[in-house]
Design a protein around this motif. Structure first.
Motif, PDB file in Angstrom:
ATOM      1  N   GLN A 199       0.829  -1.206   0.000  1.00 17.63           N
ATOM      2  CA  GLN A 199       0.000   0.000   0.000  1.00 17.63           C
ATOM      3  C   GLN A 199       0.862   1.254   0.000  1.00 17.63           C
ATOM      4  O   GLN A 199       0.508   2.255  -0.629  1.00 17.63           O
ATOM      5  N   MET A 200       1.991   1.206   0.677  1.00 16.47           N
ATOM      6  CA  MET A 200       2.896   2.354   0.703  1.00 16.47           C
ATOM      7  C   MET A 200       3.396   2.688  -0.695  1.00 16.47           C
ATOM      8  O   MET A 200       3.519   3.865  -1.063  1.00 16.47           O
ATOM      9  N   LEU A 201       3.688   1.656  -1.485  1.00 12.53           N
ATOM     10  CA  LEU A 201       4.169   1.886  -2.846  1.00 12.53           C
ATOM     11  C   LEU A 201       3.126   2.611  -3.683  1.00 12.53           C
ATOM     12  O   LEU A 201       3.461   3.302  -4.642  1.00 12.53           O
ATOM     13  N   GLY A 202       1.829   2.451  -3.315  1.00 16.35           N
ATOM     14  CA  GLY A 202       0.771   3.158  -4.029  1.00 16.35           C
ATOM     15  C   GLY A 202       0.697   4.626  -3.668  1.00 16.35           C
ATOM     16  O   GLY A 202       0.091   5.412  -4.402  1.00 16.35           O
ATOM     17  N   GLY A 203       1.303   4.992  -2.539  1.00 15.30           N
ATOM     18  CA  GLY A 203       1.409   6.407  -2.164  1.00 15.30           C
ATOM     19  C   GLY A 203       0.132   7.062  -1.689  1.00 15.30           C
ATOM     20  O   GLY A 203       0.051   8.290  -1.622  1.00 15.30           O
ATOM     21  N   ASN A 239      -0.871   7.865   4.708  1.00 13.00           N
ATOM     22  CA  ASN A 239       0.204   8.271   5.599  1.00 13.00           C
ATOM     23  C   ASN A 239       0.523   7.114   6.546  1.00 13.00           C
ATOM     24  O   ASN A 239      -0.154   6.077   6.547  1.00 13.00           O
ATOM     25  N   LEU A 240       1.545   7.264   7.376  1.00 12.60           N
ATOM     26  CA  LEU A 240       1.999   6.171   8.218  1.00 12.60           C
ATOM     27  C   LEU A 240       0.951   5.737   9.237  1.00 12.60           C
ATOM     28  O   LEU A 240       0.784   4.544   9.507  1.00 12.60           O
ATOM     29  N   THR A 241       0.244   6.708   9.800  1.00 13.26           N
ATOM     30  CA  THR A 241      -0.796   6.367  10.780  1.00 13.26           C
ATOM     31  C   THR A 241      -1.891   5.537  10.139  1.00 13.26           C
ATOM     32  O   THR A 241      -2.361   4.535  10.705  1.00 13.26           O
ATOM     33  N   LEU A 255      -1.614   3.678   7.390  1.00  9.64           N
ATOM     34  CA  LEU A 255      -1.053   2.373   7.023  1.00  9.64           C
ATOM     35  C   LEU A 255      -1.024   1.441   8.232  1.00  9.64           C
ATOM     36  O   LEU A 255      -1.355   0.262   8.127  1.00  9.64           O
ATOM     37  N   SER A 256      -0.655   1.988   9.363  1.00 17.51           N
ATOM     38  CA  SER A 256      -0.603   1.192  10.575  1.00 17.51           C
ATOM     39  C   SER A 256      -1.988   0.698  10.968  1.00 17.51           C
ATOM     40  O   SER A 256      -2.184  -0.491  11.261  1.00 17.51           O
ATOM     41  N   SER A 257      -2.958   1.598  10.955  1.00 12.68           N
ATOM     42  CA  SER A 257      -4.318   1.252  11.357  1.00 12.68           C
ATOM     43  C   SER A 257      -4.978   0.281  10.379  1.00 12.68           C
ATOM     44  O   SER A 257      -5.617  -0.697  10.787  1.00 12.68           O
ATOM     45  N   LEU A 258      -4.819   0.533   9.080  1.00 10.04           N
ATOM     46  CA  LEU A 258      -5.465  -0.293   8.064  1.00 10.04           C
ATOM     47  C   LEU A 258      -4.952  -1.727   8.056  1.00 10.04           C
ATOM     48  O   LEU A 258      -5.654  -2.642   7.620  1.00 10.04           O
ATOM     49  N   ASN A 259      -3.734  -1.922   8.551  1.00 12.50           N
ATOM     50  CA  ASN A 259      -3.124  -3.250   8.475  1.00 12.50           C
ATOM     51  C   ASN A 259      -3.003  -3.944   9.834  1.00 12.50           C
ATOM     52  O   ASN A 259      -2.302  -4.957   9.940  1.00 12.50           O
ATOM     53  N   GLY A 312      15.072  -3.735   6.190  1.00  7.76           N
ATOM     54  CA  GLY A 312      16.308  -3.033   6.483  1.00  7.76           C
ATOM     55  C   GLY A 312      16.123  -1.554   6.752  1.00  7.76           C
ATOM     56  O   GLY A 312      17.073  -0.852   7.097  1.00  7.76           O
ATOM     57  N   GLN A 313      14.895  -1.065   6.608  1.00  9.07           N
ATOM     58  CA  GLN A 313      14.553   0.330   6.875  1.00  9.07           C
ATOM     59  C   GLN A 313      13.211   0.376   7.584  1.00  9.07           C
ATOM     60  O   GLN A 313      12.357  -0.498   7.383  1.00  9.07           O
ATOM     61  N   THR A 314      12.985   1.390   8.390  1.00  7.73           N
ATOM     62  CA  THR A 314      11.672   1.561   8.999  1.00  7.73           C
ATOM     63  C   THR A 314      10.680   2.004   7.939  1.00  7.73           C
ATOM     64  O   THR A 314      11.065   2.447   6.838  1.00  7.73           O
ATOM     65  N   ALA A 315       9.400   1.910   8.257  1.00  8.16           N
ATOM     66  CA  ALA A 315       8.370   2.390   7.340  1.00  8.16           C
ATOM     67  C   ALA A 315       8.534   3.886   7.084  1.00  8.16           C
ATOM     68  O   ALA A 315       8.336   4.362   5.960  1.00  8.16           O
TER      69      ALA A 315
END
Length: 292
Positions: free
Chosen positions: A247-251, A254-256, A258-262, A279-282
């Protein structure tokens, strides 16, 4: 390899229109990938044309592929991948729907394809393995082309590939009693992975899964860790991260969100899981995407 069928991977695989099978081609992949252990009824072929994949696991066995390596995942076998060091340049995934194969070759219900250990091949199988590599290279070239007959040619190539797999690399399925220990393990793992993939957006816990499996929490924790090499909670968060990453790749979020939806408890947990997988944080990944 993220096959763009992240949800319900254990269910019906939808063929790539207008073909009779599903496929996906990955070229110059630049990000680390993770595919949570899952299963489906289709027979899956994975081919690394160039580069390598550092960890592809099938039924508890781990494989590191190099250029030219073919891996087969038989029907209803748990598998996934953790590519922490992304090195492959071109890779191909094909899934043949099991019902389609069964209509054409009913004996497949009592067969398995054995091709993942080339060291066991006889002389003829070595020749046919090379032929498979050639057909898969042709398939990739055609998939990338603008030929007006590309789908007809791709279908023909896939049929040739499947025919060789069935005629040269199948063996009788081991005849084990239905209540064997292995069947019990596979059935329980299939249930757990299926449930998590269907409900990862919800509040899932070890307690909940233990109740659904009718076993104690401590037993399920030990069982899952022994068979899957990770804890139940880690697996749940990995599935959530896999879907949040897509979902992040779709842009769009926001992070909040993404966290809630998943199903994450918060951005902090999501960041920690992303760090372990990619290897990286969200937060870091999202920032990198914005700068591209």
């Amino acid at each position: 390899m993220d096959y763009n069928i992240r949800q319900n991977l254990h269910e019906i695989v939808i063929p790539t229109d207008p073909l009779s099978f599903w496929y996906c081609l990955f070229v110059n992949q630049n990000t680390q990938t993770y595919v949570a252990p899952h299963w489906h009824s289709g027979i899956e072929l994975n081919y690394t044309q160039t580069g390598e994949i550092d960890d592809f696991h099938i039924a508890g066995k781990h494989y590191k592929t190099k250029a030219g390596r073919i891996l087969i995942v038989n029907s209803q076998v748990i598998h996934g991948s953790s590519n922490r060091i992304q090195k492959f340049h071109t890779a191909l995934g094909i899934i043949f729907p099991f019902n389609t194969i069964r209509r054409l070759y009913p004996k497949i219900v009592n067969k398995v394809i054995q091709i993942n250990d080339p060291s066991t091949f006889n002389a003829k199988q070595k020749l046919y393995y090379a032929k498979l590599q050639g057909l898969l290279n042709q398939f990739i070239a055609m998939a990338e082309s603008d030929d007006e007959f590309k789908f007809i040619i791709m279908q023909k190539l896939a049929d040739q590939i499947l025919l060789i797999l069935l005629t040269k690399f199948t063996v009788d399925m081991p005849n084990k009693p239905r209540n064997s220990k292995k069947s019990y393990i596979v059935n329980r793992l299939q249930f757990i992975t299926q449930y998590v993939n269907n409900h990862y957006t919800e509040d899932i816990s070890l307690d909940l899964l233990a109740r659904k499996c009718n076993v104690s929490k401590n037993y399920l924790a030990r069982f899952f860790k022994q068979e899957m090499e990770i804890t139940v909670n880690t697996y749940i968060n990995n599935v959530r991260a896999q879907n949040a990453h897509a979902q992040m790749l779709g842009g769009k979020y926001n992070l909040t969100d993404l966290s809630s939806l998943n199903g994450f408890s918060g951005v902090k947990t999501m960041n920690r899981t992303f760090k372990n997988l990619y290897g990286q944080t969200a937060s870091e990944l999202k920032k990198d995407l914005k700068n591209k």
